[in-house]
Design an enzyme around this catalytic site. Structure first.
Site, PDB file in Angstrom:
ATOM      1  N   ASP A  78       0.826  -1.213   0.000  1.00 31.38           N
ATOM      2  CA  ASP A  78       0.000   0.000   0.000  1.00 31.38           C
ATOM      3  C   ASP A  78       0.855   1.255   0.000  1.00 31.38           C
ATOM      4  O   ASP A  78       2.027   1.234   0.406  1.00 31.38           O
ATOM      5  CB  ASP A  78      -0.936   0.014   1.209  1.00 31.38           C
ATOM      6  CG  ASP A  78      -0.184  -0.054   2.548  1.00 31.38           C
ATOM      7  OD1 ASP A  78       0.793  -0.829   2.643  1.00 31.38           O
ATOM      8  OD2 ASP A  78      -0.566   0.668   3.491  1.00 31.38           O
ATOM      9  N   GLU A 143       0.269  -1.270   5.739  1.00 33.73           N
ATOM     10  CA  GLU A 143       1.323  -0.796   6.632  1.00 33.73           C
ATOM     11  C   GLU A 143       1.182   0.693   6.890  1.00 33.73           C
ATOM     12  O   GLU A 143       1.452   1.179   7.995  1.00 33.73           O
ATOM     13  CB  GLU A 143       2.703  -1.085   6.019  1.00 33.73           C
ATOM     14  CG  GLU A 143       3.885  -0.836   6.955  1.00 33.73           C
ATOM     15  CD  GLU A 143       4.391   0.600   6.954  1.00 33.73           C
ATOM     16  OE1 GLU A 143       5.182   0.955   7.848  1.00 33.73           O
ATOM     17  OE2 GLU A 143       3.991   1.368   6.051  1.00 33.73           O
ATOM     18  N   GLU A 144       0.740   1.431   5.868  1.00 31.98           N
ATOM     19  CA  GLU A 144       0.664   2.889   5.985  1.00 31.98           C
ATOM     20  C   GLU A 144      -0.443   3.354   6.930  1.00 31.98           C
ATOM     21  O   GLU A 144      -0.500   4.528   7.292  1.00 31.98           O
ATOM     22  CB  GLU A 144       0.461   3.518   4.601  1.00 31.98           C
ATOM     23  CG  GLU A 144       1.634   3.327   3.644  1.00 31.98           C
ATOM     24  CD  GLU A 144       2.887   4.076   4.054  1.00 31.98           C
ATOM     25  OE1 GLU A 144       2.911   4.662   5.148  1.00 31.98           O
ATOM     26  OE2 GLU A 144       3.858   4.072   3.287  1.00 31.98           O
ATOM     27  N   HIS A 369       6.386  10.043   1.238  1.00 32.68           N
ATOM     28  CA  HIS A 369       5.098  10.672   1.544  1.00 32.68           C
ATOM     29  C   HIS A 369       5.001  12.096   0.984  1.00 32.68           C
ATOM     30  O   HIS A 369       4.060  12.824   1.305  1.00 32.68           O
ATOM     31  CB  HIS A 369       4.831  10.711   3.055  1.00 32.68           C
ATOM     32  CG  HIS A 369       4.639   9.358   3.675  1.00 32.68           C
ATOM     33  ND1 HIS A 369       4.061   9.163   4.910  1.00 32.68           N
ATOM     34  CD2 HIS A 369       4.936   8.101   3.234  1.00 32.68           C
ATOM     35  CE1 HIS A 369       4.020   7.869   5.206  1.00 32.68           C
ATOM     36  NE2 HIS A 369       4.558   7.216   4.193  1.00 32.68           N
TER      37      HIS A 369
END
Length: 397
Positions: A78, A143-144, A369
């Site tokens: 993800d 995970e995010e 990010h």
């Protein structure tokens, strides 16, 4: 053209074009892509759902001594949301510019690592290499968003138990220099909600014990602590961000009108606790500050990760010795640090299994990010060579 015609680059770009982006990720296309990759390597693949619609894809490279504990090469599928208007390239186009930079969400965090594992295994298979220990290449979801429905649940499954994991390799960090950052531990994530109650009334009065005054007192105390951590970083150049505790006010709510003193305020703080911090003393200090403020404050640690020991980087850890031998052979500069954020490695360590985070991304502007996330094609391909060496040594421990 040499980059665009490169098989490994094309596999990577295909992966990047699958928008496994939050919120509400659809992993269907991603799973099919990974199944095709396993087939191209002639390796078996299984898909496990520790939570509904949250697939974990496991590609297995059986070792010559499968009774030994196994190696996990982990990555997450993800990626975080994007703001397309802030990008100079479409965030899921995987465009290559004239300098060989590949732009897409996930280039640094961390789809690159997932396909670099596969590229390294492809080279090892072609060379006739046979691992002693079984190697599992795992691709996990979510995970995010904390891994709550991904790795956290996966390690509870019978499938994971049967894998008999001895060591896990996961993501590290992008480095803007020629020094690789290696994670051997992670700070603990705590999230604190404080609900303040107090005297309400007209805004023109100096009322006693108001929720606002209590809020101000506690915020000031937490800010003083925060400042002490900033000062510690400034005074000691040997410390990194992961060595101190961060406290940040992230949400504040309350009040209905400018001339009305409200009976309630609520504040939420994000905290990342250093592994050297005395957790019992720290929590007591926060509760003491709330009492000093006048009481009437509800304290709720709605996220409170337990202490998890660091992975040892010494002779007692044979996997570390294998990694170090690989780094030395490749001439890599490596700096071990405590991860300032959080990765899925914490769930592996919580099971008592050593885990290390490492990404072979150096001399690259940090864009994790951020807008215009990218990795250079030559850095990506060099990473495959690095993992080829690492995997060969880890699997022979």
């Amino acid at each position: 053209m040499s980059w665009e015609n490169n098989e490994e680059i094309n596999i990577f770009r295909e992966y990047l074009r699958i928008p496994t982006v939050h919120p509400d990720v659809d992993y269907t296309s991603c799973v099919e892509f990974l199944k095709r990759q396993a087939k191209s390597l002639n390796l078996p693949v299984e898909v496990v759902y520790p939570a509904e619609k949250k697939p974990v894809v496991i590609i297995t490279w059986l070792g010559s001594q499968p009774e030994l504990s196994s190696i996990i090469l982990n990555s997450h599928t993800d990626v975080v949301p994007v703001f397309p208007e802030k990008w100079t390239h479409e965030p899921f186009s995987a465009d290559i510019d004239s300098e060989g930079r590949i732009f897409a969400r996930g280039t640094q965090d961390m789809k690159s690592v997932g396909t670099q594992y596969l590229g390294a295994i492809r080279r090892l298979l072609a060379s006739g290499f046979k691992p002693k220990r079984t190697v599992y290449v795992t691709f996990v979801p979510d995970e995010e968003t904390g891994g709550v429905l991904g790795m956290k649940e996966f390690v509870k499954t019978d499938f994971y138990k049967q894998m008999n994991v001895g060591f896990s390799l996961d993501e590290g960090a992008t480095s803007e220099s020629d020094v690789h950052h290696l994670f051997f531990a992670e700070r603990l994530r705590w999230a604190l909600r404080l609900k303040f109650t107090g005297t309400s009334g007209h805004g023109s009065l100096l009322l006693p014990n108001t929720a606002g005054v209590k809020l101000s007192y506690v915020i000031n105390k937490l800010t003083e602590f925060r400042n002490s951590q900033v000062e510690a970083l400034e005074k000691d150049s040997t410390l990194s961000k992961g060595d101190v505790t961060t406290v940040n006010l992230t949400q504040l709510s309350g009040g209905v009108q400018s001339n009305v003193v409200p009976p309630h305020f609520e504040a939420i703080f994000d905290m990342r606790l250093a592994i050297t911090l005395d957790l019992v003393v720290f929590e007591k200090q926060i509760r003491d500050w709330c009492d000093e403020a006048g009481g009437g404050i509800e304290v709720d640690f709605f996220t409170k990760e337990p202490y998890i020991g660091a992975t040892k980087l010494d002779a007692s850890n044979p996997y570390w010795l294998a990694l170090k031998a690989s780094f030395d052979e490749l001439g890599l500069k490596v700096h071990p640090i405590v991860c300032p954020g959080a990765t899925d490695s914490r769930y592996i360590r919580q099971k008592g299994t050593p885990a290390i985070g490492f990404s072979p991304i150096i001399n690259t502007t940090m864009r994790i990010h951020d807008h215009d996330e990218f990795i250079s094609a030559d850095v990506y391909l060099r990473g495959i060579e690095v993992y080829q060496n690492i995997i060969s040594k880890l699997s022979q421990v």
